[in-house]
Design an enzyme around this catalytic site. Structure first.
Site, PDB file in Angstrom:
ATOM      1  N   LEU A 253       0.862  -1.182   0.000  1.00 19.55           N
ATOM      2  CA  LEU A 253       0.000   0.000   0.000  1.00 19.55           C
ATOM      3  C   LEU A 253       0.902   1.238   0.000  1.00 19.55           C
ATOM      4  O   LEU A 253       0.977   1.990   0.945  1.00 19.55           O
ATOM      5  CB  LEU A 253      -0.902  -0.035   1.242  1.00 19.55           C
ATOM      6  CG  LEU A 253      -2.302   0.558   1.120  1.00 19.55           C
ATOM      7  CD1 LEU A 253      -3.064  -0.039  -0.053  1.00 19.55           C
ATOM      8  CD2 LEU A 253      -3.085   0.358   2.386  1.00 19.55           C
ATOM      9  N   HIS A 254       1.647   1.393  -1.105  1.00 19.83           N
ATOM     10  CA  HIS A 254       2.568   2.528  -1.236  1.00 19.83           C
ATOM     11  C   HIS A 254       1.792   3.786  -1.610  1.00 19.83           C
ATOM     12  O   HIS A 254       0.574   3.820  -1.527  1.00 19.83           O
ATOM     13  CB  HIS A 254       3.693   2.204  -2.233  1.00 19.83           C
ATOM     14  CG  HIS A 254       3.213   2.053  -3.640  1.00 19.83           C
ATOM     15  ND1 HIS A 254       3.149   3.098  -4.519  1.00 19.83           N
ATOM     16  CD2 HIS A 254       2.757   0.975  -4.318  1.00 19.83           C
ATOM     17  CE1 HIS A 254       2.677   2.675  -5.679  1.00 19.83           C
ATOM     18  NE2 HIS A 254       2.432   1.374  -5.578  1.00 19.83           N
ATOM     19  N   THR A 255       2.454   4.810  -2.071  1.00 23.91           N
ATOM     20  CA  THR A 255       1.850   6.129  -2.254  1.00 23.91           C
ATOM     21  C   THR A 255       0.591   6.147  -3.112  1.00 23.91           C
ATOM     22  O   THR A 255      -0.444   6.635  -2.668  1.00 23.91           O
ATOM     23  CB  THR A 255       2.883   7.120  -2.835  1.00 23.91           C
ATOM     24  OG1 THR A 255       4.046   7.074  -2.022  1.00 23.91           O
ATOM     25  CG2 THR A 255       2.331   8.525  -2.854  1.00 23.91           C
TER      26      THR A 255
END
Length: 86
Positions: A14-16
């Site tokens: 769940l990166h940027t």
């Protein structure tokens, strides 16, 4: 209170970008929503706090909601995580 646990299968976690999409979806609900990973938790409506707990591929996260639309919120956010492919 409604909650559900879901495993993150997306290769980048769940990166940027997906984190921002997750937060934007969470903000469409009136319920208070908390995202938990292990002993860490974050307000699901804050991108800074969501990124700070570092959700990676293979992590199990718990989505908890408390409020008027809590069941819809948890169901929608679990589906978002399950269907995340970027």
């Amino acid at each position: 209170m409604t909650n559900a646990t879901v495993k993150v299968t997306n290769a980048t976690g769940l990166h940027t970008r997906p984190g921002t999409q997750f937060v934007q979806l969470a903000k469409t609900f009136t319920a208070d929503i908390t995202l938990k990973k292990g002993d860490k938790d974050a307000n699901a409506k804050s991108i800074v706090k969501v990124l700070k707990i570092g959700i990676s591929q293979g992590d199990e996260i718990c989505i908890e909601a408390n409020g008027e639309d809590e069941e819809k919120a948890v169901a929608a956010l679990v589906e978002f995580v399950k269907n995340l492919t970027e």
